[in-house]
Structures are given as structure tokens and as C-alpha cells.
Design a protein around this motif. Structure first.
Motif, short mmCIF file in Angstrom:
data_model
loop_
_atom_site.label_atom_id
_atom_site.label_comp_id
_atom_site.label_asym_id
_atom_site.label_seq_id
_atom_site.Cartn_x
_atom_site.Cartn_y
_atom_site.Cartn_z
N GLU A 63 -4.15 1.63 -1.10
CA GLU A 63 -4.67 0.41 -0.67
C GLU A 63 -4.15 -0.27 0.18
O GLU A 63 -4.71 -0.96 1.15
CB GLU A 63 -5.31 -0.23 -1.95
CG GLU A 63 -6.46 0.45 -2.68
CD GLU A 63 -6.14 1.76 -3.61
OE1 GLU A 63 -4.75 1.91 -3.67
OE2 GLU A 63 -7.01 2.29 -4.17
N THR A 67 -5.55 -1.36 4.06
CA THR A 67 -5.67 -2.87 4.52
C THR A 67 -4.90 -3.06 5.45
O THR A 67 -5.28 -3.78 6.58
CB THR A 67 -5.23 -3.69 3.22
OG1 THR A 67 -5.97 -3.28 2.03
CG2 THR A 67 -5.47 -5.15 3.41
N LYS A 71 -7.44 -4.25 8.66
CA LYS A 71 -7.17 -5.92 8.68
C LYS A 71 -5.93 -6.20 9.31
O LYS A 71 -6.44 -7.41 10.02
CB LYS A 71 -7.21 -6.17 7.21
CG LYS A 71 -8.39 -6.19 6.36
CD LYS A 71 -9.17 -7.62 6.48
CE LYS A 71 -10.36 -7.39 5.55
NZ LYS A 71 -10.86 -8.70 5.51
N GLY B 239 -7.59 -6.57 0.29
CA GLY B 239 -7.89 -6.85 1.75
C GLY B 239 -9.13 -7.79 1.61
O GLY B 239 -9.75 -8.10 2.58
#
Lengths: 342, 277
Positions: A63, A67, A71, B239
Motif C-alpha cells: 500500500e 500511494t 499520489k 492514500g
């Protein structure tokens, strides 16, 4: 005067340090891999053979990596995520199709690890390592043998258990204990797993990451949920430790090498992947990381003790592979946060 | 005046880029939903009183930070006081020793505490060898407080010490001339004069303690997660930057409010010669 001299000297030293890292005309490959997950000297050998420079960065969880890439604008060429994350990244168009002509060493890989459901035909990914999740326990600290996931809920081990600080792995343990599908997308199942983990909390000493290896070697707790390779690694350090694949079955996972669609060094990245599939490199990695190797010949040459950490055929039958959870990933995350803070 | 303004320009640019812009960004993110639309959802999710998961974490963070700050003050004030009373040379060496651990990386120092505190760690091995019961503190809130106190104690001592050494000796002599013994001098002269140092010491320990995420993760074992851990998790793992930003905004407002109150308290005491206690 002395001060000015000292200052100049320090500045000069700092600049000469900075000078070491600049090498403009050499191509640079950026690799993003799990922490503590490559043999010593492998990167240097690649740099030397292909006359390039490798920026090597590490993550702790799938994860995190996802991200960072989606992002935080992380720019990487080669990434090494696990199967469910690869499935998600393929669906989102983040991965580049591989040119298999540039990766001839794929031939040497075991049929067993190739052509899996998450990436049929290995269009986007090439196996790096694979393994299982199990329980490692200290036989001097438990009564009898540990055989089942249920043993992680045994009240006599209060304050003696390490769980993983990882959403998927810990939720999967709870789901398997309950006899539910570890890839479930049913809200009720996920809530049941959450309740099960909250019930377990008083027994837990800590939710850990990589540091669990040192803790189990030192004898900090009776048992820990652990990845197979980490287990193989620490069994060599403390002979009281035993690794067991629970009878209910377990998670079978694959970490594969992929190239990001946004990479500008696709060819060099393919060379890197090919290099990592060479027999000699796979041997170095097998000895250092202790996870299961995808290389057929290296696999065949394993000694008895190491082979024991590989799942047997009847266990494999009961194993499951993670699937991408899609929109439900968020629900898992939220449930996990609530478990941790409760 | 004009010269001064030109000299301040680099700082203004710096502050604009590295202080104001990030805060504005965090503020904007905190009002954004998944699709980038305006929403208050991030805040309502945090202040959900029927499911106060996140509020509980905020409360735990404040609670642990407050305890850590009080312990720092109780330890730090006497240390700073003793330090300020020592002869110049000794004082220099000792205050250097207080700062010395800070030369080492913060993370490294916290890892060192893990090796000290764990069941098979140095302290417990020592206790077992002496036949004493072990101290099972690792992965508890106590360990988090200990980590906070250890890491932030210098930030309490130094501002208090700085204020104490600058107190004019003639003020103390005047107090003695007027018949004040050392207790009275401390209560009526030294303590009131040192309040500004205490206030800045409190804010310099409380702030990092309430926002920390490394200490709670390493020494608290994950189950003692603090608001800093939640924010880190939202940015790094999940996120969900909107929710992470919303929590940051709440935390910033909280700290700002606390500072305002303390500032006012300090102003009231300033120059009035009012006696505390």
C-alpha cells in the motif's frame, strides 16, 4: 582568520561529498523494492555489467508503494509488488507490457510460478520471489505444538503474540480462522474479521513489521505471524524456533518484477529483470533473503532443510492467493485502523 | 526601516514557500472529497460522536503528551535551576552534555530504547540476574511516555535554563536585603521571573509529543497509535490525503488554541509582579 579558514574547509568538504554522486552521462535505473529483499552486491554487479547507475529505494508494504506512485509522484522504473497489487496496477494501466524477447532468462523459471491468474501469460510481471505466511513459534515457550490459526486466540498466550502490522495479512488470518474467504468483499464477513481481531487484541504484544525477526530470535514472545522467508532466515539463528503452516491453509503469495508505464528506461529495466532471473543471482538472493526462489534449477538444488520451508503439495491445495479488493480495499483499511486504535 | 525590509525579503520568500503554502495546501485538501469536490465529510468523519474512534485517538495523544510534559517540567525545572547555580565552567560542560544526545539521530535513540526495555533487553536481563522481577513496559503507554520524556527533556531544560541564568543577581540581593530567605526569594522572585522560560519549555515539549508518530510506533507497538500515526497512515498507506489533512488541521487548530491561552497567561503575569502558587 582561523574561523574563516575552518569554514572554507568545511564547505569544501561538503562540496566534495556532493561531487561523488554526480554522474550525468550514465543512464540511471530507479528500482523500488521491499526492504531487506536483495542479496549483497547484486545491485553493484548489475551496475558494473551494464555501465549504469541504480537508485535503489525501499518500501514496507504494498500500500505504501502504491500511494507513493499514484499520489506522491514517485518516479520509478522497476517495482516489485505482490500479486493483488499487480492486479490492481494492471487494471489501472500503471504497468507497461513487457517485451519477452528482452527477458530470455524467463525460460529458466519454474512453470509453477508463471502464468498465474493475476497476470495471465506474464504480460506485465516476472516472478522475483514467492512464499507463504505462517506461524513461527518458540518451542520452549508454548505447550505442545502449534498447528492452527486458532492458537493465536488461545488465552494462555496473553502478551506473547506478534501480529503483522499489515491490513491484508492480519485480516486474512482472522478470515481464515473464521473459515471465511480471505478475499471476501462482503461487509458482514469483514466486520466479523474485525470483531475477531479486536477480541484477540489483549493477547497481542505488538503489531510489527520487519523487526519481528530480531524479536523472535531474542525470544521476546512465544509466537508470531510471519512470512516464510523471514521464518527460514531466523530458524537458522535460534534453534528453538519452529515454522508451521496452519492446517486451515494459508496465503500463497508472489512478488513479481514490473515496469511502470511511465518509465523512460524500459529497455534497461527489462535488462535488469533478465539479470535478476540469472541462475547465479537467484542463488545469491535465495541464500540472502531465504524466500522461495522462482528459478527451477536453483529450486532443484535446495537442501532438505530449506525444502522443508517450501509448502508441500497438500498444503498448497488449501492455500489461496490474494485478489485485488477493488473498492472494498478502503473498507478493509478503515476496519484495520479501528482495530489498531480501539 | 527600508534596509530592514530588504533584509527580510529572503525570509519572506522562504516562509511563503515552505510555511504558508504547505499550510494552505493542507487546508485545501482537508475540504476535498475523493473526486476533488468540496466536502465537509473529512471533518464529520473525524468528529463522529456515535463512533468516536478518531476522537479517542486524539484524546489519547493529548493525554499522553500532557503527562509527558508534566514529567519533563518536574524533572527539567530543578535540573535547569541547579545548572544555573553552578560555576560558569561546569555549567558550560553540563549544558553541552544535555545537548550531546541530540547530535545523534532521533530514530536511532528511540531504537536504542527498544533494546533497553524489551523483555530480553538490557534492563530486564540485569534485573533477572539480580533475582528481581522484570519490568514489562515495552509496547505500553508507559513506554511511549518514557520515549517522549527522554527525547523532549532538553527542550524543557534549555529555555528555563536560559531565563534563569539571565536573572539579574542584584534582584536576588535586593530580596535578601529585604529579609527574604531563600524559599521566599525563590517563590516571589525567581519563579515568577522564570515563567516565560517555563511557558516556552511547555510548548516546545508538548507540541512534538502530541504530534509524534515514531515513538508510539516503535515503543507502543502499533496498538497505542497516536494521532500522528493516523495522519502518517492516511498519507503513506491508505492514500486518503483529504482525511489526513483534516486531522492535521484539527491538530494545528488545537495547538494554536493552546498556545494562545498560554500566551495570554504569560502576558497577564508580565511585569505585574503577580505571584503564582
Amino acid at each position: 582568520m582561523k574561523k574563516i579558514f575552518a569554514l572554507t574547509l568545511i564547505t569544501a568538504m561538503l562540496f566534495s561529498l556532493a561531487g561523488c554522486s554526480s554522474s550525468e552521462d550514465v543512464p540511471t535505473l530507479t528500482v523500488y523494492n521491499w526492504g531487506d529483499y536483495i542479496g549483497d552486491g547484486v545491485i553493484e554487479q548489475f551496475e558494473e555489467e551494464f555501465g549504469c547507475k541504480v537508485n535503489y529505494e525501499m518500501f514496507d508494504q504494498n500500500e505504501d508503494m502504491y500511494t507513493k506512485i499514484t499520489k506522491a509522484g514517485g518516479e520509478y522504473d522497476v517495482v516489485i509488488p505482490s500479486e493483488y497489487m499487480i492486479e490492481r496496477m494492471i487494471n489501472e494501466g500503471l504497468l507497461a507490457e513487457l517485451n519477452h524477447d528482452n527477458i530470455p532468462n524467463m525460460e529458466n523459471l519454474s512453470q509453477y510460478v508463471l502464468d498465474r491468474d493475476f497476470d495471465p501469460g506474464n504480460k506485465y510481471s516476472v516472478p522475483y520471489m514467492w512464499g507463504t505466511v505462517g506461524i513461527v513459534y518458540n518451542k520452549t515457550m508454548v505447550n505442545g505444538e502449534i498447528t492452527s490459526w486458532n492458537d493465536l486466540w488461545d488465552p494462555q498466550y496473553e502478551g506473547q503474540i506478534f501480529m503483522m502490522n499489515s491490513v491484508r495479512d492480519s485480516m486474512a488470518v482472522a478470515l481464515m480462522t473464521l473459515g471465511l474467504n480471505p478475499n471476501t468483499r462482503e461487509q458482514a464477513d469483514i466486520e466479523a474479521a474485525q470483531a475477531k481481531l479486536i477480541e484477540q487484541k489483549p493477547l497481542i504484544l505488538a503489531y510489527t513489521g520487519d523487526e519481528v525477526k530480531d524479536k523472535m530470535i531474542a525470544g521476546e514472545a512465544a509466537m508470531a505471524v510471519i512470512y516464510s522467508g523471514d521464518a527460514a532466515n531466523i530458524l537458522m539463528e535460534n534453534e528453538d524456533l519452529v515454522y508451521v503452516l496452519p492446517e486451515e491453509g494459508t496465503n500463497l503469495w508472489f512478488d513479481n518484477m514490473c515496469i511502470l508505464e511511465s518509465s523512460e528506461q524500459k529497455e534497461l529495466a527489462e535488462k535488469f529483470i533478465n539479470f535478476m532471473c540469472e541462475k547465479e543471482i537467484c542463488e545469491i538472493n535465495r541464500d540472502y533473503i531465504c524466500y522461495n526462489t522462482p528459478h527451477q534449477e536453483v529450486w532443484d538444488s535446495l537442501d532438505e532443510a530449506t525444502l522443508h520451508t517450501y509448502p508441500s503439495a497438500d498444503i498448497i491445495e488449501k492455500c489461496f492467493i490474494y485478489k485485488d479488493l477493488g473498492e472494498m480495499a478502503k473498507v478493509y483499511d478503515e476496519m484495520w485502523t479501528k482495530i489498531m486504535v480501539n | 526601516m527600508k534596509k530592514f525590509r530588504i533584509a527580510a525579503l529572503p525570509f519572506a520568500v522562504y516562509a511563503g514557500i515552505f510555511i504558508v503554502a504547505p499550510i494552505v495546501l493542507i487546508f485545501m485538501y482537508s475540504f476535498q472529497g475523493a473526486g476533488g469536490d468540496f466536502t465537509l465529510e473529512n471533518f464529520t468523519r473525524f468528529f463522529n460522536f456515535s463512533d468516536p474512534t478518531y476522537l479517542k485517538v486524539l484524546w489519547r495523544s493529548i493525554y499522553l503528551a500532557a503527562i509527558s510534559t508534566v514529567i519533563c517540567l518536574l524533572l527539567g525545572y530543578p535540573m535547569a535551576y541547579i545548572l544555573s547555580r553552578l560555576p560558569n565552567r561546569v555549567r558550560g560542560i553540563l549544558s553541552f552534555l544535555f545537548v550531546l544526545p541530540m547530535w545523534m539521530n532521533f530514530l536511532l535513540r528511540t531504537y536504542a530504547w527498544m533494546t533497553l526495555l524489551e523483555r530480553t533487553g538490557i534492563i530486564n536481563t540485569f534485573l533477572t540476574n539480580l533475582g528481581l522481577p522484570t519490568w514489562d513496559i515495552m509496547y505500553t503507554q508507559g513506554a511511549v511516555i518514557l520515549g517522549n520524556v527522554y527525547n523532549f527533556l532538553p527542550f524543557m531544560i534549555l529555555p528555563i535554563y536560559n531565563v534563569l541564568v539571565k536573572i539579574d543577581k542584584s534582584v536576588l540581593e535586593a530580596s535578601a536585603d529585604l529579609g527574604g530567605d531563600s524559599g521566599v526569594t525563590f517563590r516571589k522572585v525567581i519563579l515568577p521571573l522564570s515563567i516565560p522560560g517555563v511557558i516556552s519549555g511547555i510548548s516546545m515539549t508538548f507540541m512534538p509529543a502530541v504530534t509524534t508518530f515514531v515513538i508510539s510506533k516503535l515503543l507502543g507497538g502499533g496498538q497505542n497509535a497516536l494521532i500522528g500515526d493516523l495522519i502518517e497512515n492516511q498519507f503513506k498507506v491508505t492514500g486518503d490525503w483529504g482525511f489526513g489533512s483534516a486531522m492535521s488541521v484539527v491538530l494545528m487548530i488545537l495547538i494554536l488554541g493552546a498556545m494562545q491561552i498560554m500566551q495570554r497567561y504569560e502576558d497577564e503575569n508580565d511585569g505585574s509582579g503577580g505571584v503564582l502558587l
